[in-house]
Design an enzyme around this catalytic site. Structure first.
Site, PDB file in Angstrom:
ATOM      1  CB  CYS A 148      -1.632  -0.332   4.800  1.00 27.72           C
ATOM      2  SG  CYS A 148      -1.760  -1.704   5.965  1.00 27.72           S
ATOM      3  CG  HIS A 149       2.554  -2.997   5.933  1.00 28.41           C
ATOM      4  ND1 HIS A 149       1.308  -3.210   6.464  1.00 28.41           N
ATOM      5  CD2 HIS A 149       3.441  -3.434   6.852  1.00 28.41           C
ATOM      6  CE1 HIS A 149       1.435  -3.766   7.653  1.00 28.41           C
ATOM      7  NE2 HIS A 149       2.720  -3.910   7.923  1.00 28.41           N
ATOM      8  N   GLY A 150       2.387   0.507   2.557  1.00 28.04           N
ATOM      9  CA  GLY A 150       2.945   1.224   1.401  1.00 28.04           C
ATOM     10  C   GLY A 150       4.026   2.203   1.824  1.00 28.04           C
ATOM     11  N   GLY A 151       3.958   2.673   3.068  1.00 26.29           N
ATOM     12  CA  GLY A 151       4.962   3.587   3.598  1.00 26.29           C
ATOM     13  C   GLY A 151       6.367   3.010   3.588  1.00 26.29           C
ATOM     14  CD1 TRP A 152       8.240  -0.555   5.932  1.00 25.44           C
ATOM     15  CD2 TRP A 152       7.313  -2.382   5.059  1.00 25.44           C
ATOM     16  NE1 TRP A 152       8.100  -1.476   6.944  1.00 25.44           N
ATOM     17  CE2 TRP A 152       7.534  -2.607   6.437  1.00 25.44           C
ATOM     18  CE3 TRP A 152       6.735  -3.395   4.299  1.00 25.44           C
ATOM     19  CZ2 TRP A 152       7.210  -3.797   7.067  1.00 25.44           C
ATOM     20  CZ3 TRP A 152       6.416  -4.584   4.923  1.00 25.44           C
ATOM     21  CH2 TRP A 152       6.641  -4.786   6.295  1.00 25.44           C
TER      22      TRP A 152
END
Length: 178
Positions: free
Chosen positions: A111-115
């Site tokens: 999910c937003h862990g890619g940030w």
């Protein structure tokens, strides 16, 4: 139990936590990987700190990110939620992610862990997925975005959202069982 039932026996996995983490994206992998025999450590900005999930589920960190070293673990799990937006500003964490990357140890972001992996600069030239909300960020970081439940490229594993967790965890276990 036989080792066939515990394919990750003896392996150590680091999982990140911070305020407003995505509850399922932390707890589902933690419990699934422990079922497979792994030992997990949850690290946040501070050790023994209580963090609230996006949906209210609490988590207490085992350790502080600043005290963690990639050499002590076999893989890194990066949950999403709003947590990554704040944690990605920590230069110590970003170096830790780069250390996992340099060692070619599995880095699994959902999910937003890619940030966090974007800010660490480890996605250039890597095929990934993530929340559609960060698609532009992934592409601008030099990654190739694919709208799939799970994408595996080298030692990178990525997924889009909580619904993808079964595929995400299967990919982690498969990579770590080699």
């Amino acid at each position: 139990m036989s080792s066939d039932n515990l394919p990750l026996s003896g392996q150590r996995i680091l999982i990140l936590v911070g305020e407003i983490y995505e509850d399922l994206e932390l707890w589902y992998p933690k419990l699934r990987l422990e079922e497979a025999g792994a030992t997990t450590t949850i690290a946040g900005p501070a050790a023994n700190q209580h963090y609230n999930g996006k949906h209210g589920y609490p988590c207490t960190s085992d350790a502080a990110i600043a005290d963690m070293a990639a050499d002590d673990f076999d893989a890194l799990i990066v949950p999403g939620g709003f947590m990554p937006d704040k944690l990605r500003r920590d230069p110590v964490l970003l170096q830790l992610v780069r250390d996992f990357d340099s060692a070619k140890k599995p880095i699994a972001a959902i999910c937003h862990g890619g940030w966090i992996t974007i800010s660490a600069g480890v996605y250039r030239g890597v095929r990934v997925t993530g929340s559609p909300g960060i698609k532009d960020d992934l592409v601008n970081a030099g990654a190739t975005y694919e709208d799939e439940a799970v994408v595996v490229d080298g030692h990178h594993i990525s997924s889009r959202r909580p619904d993808d967790l079964p595929d995400f965890c299967r990919a982690i276990i498969q990579m770590m069982s080699r």
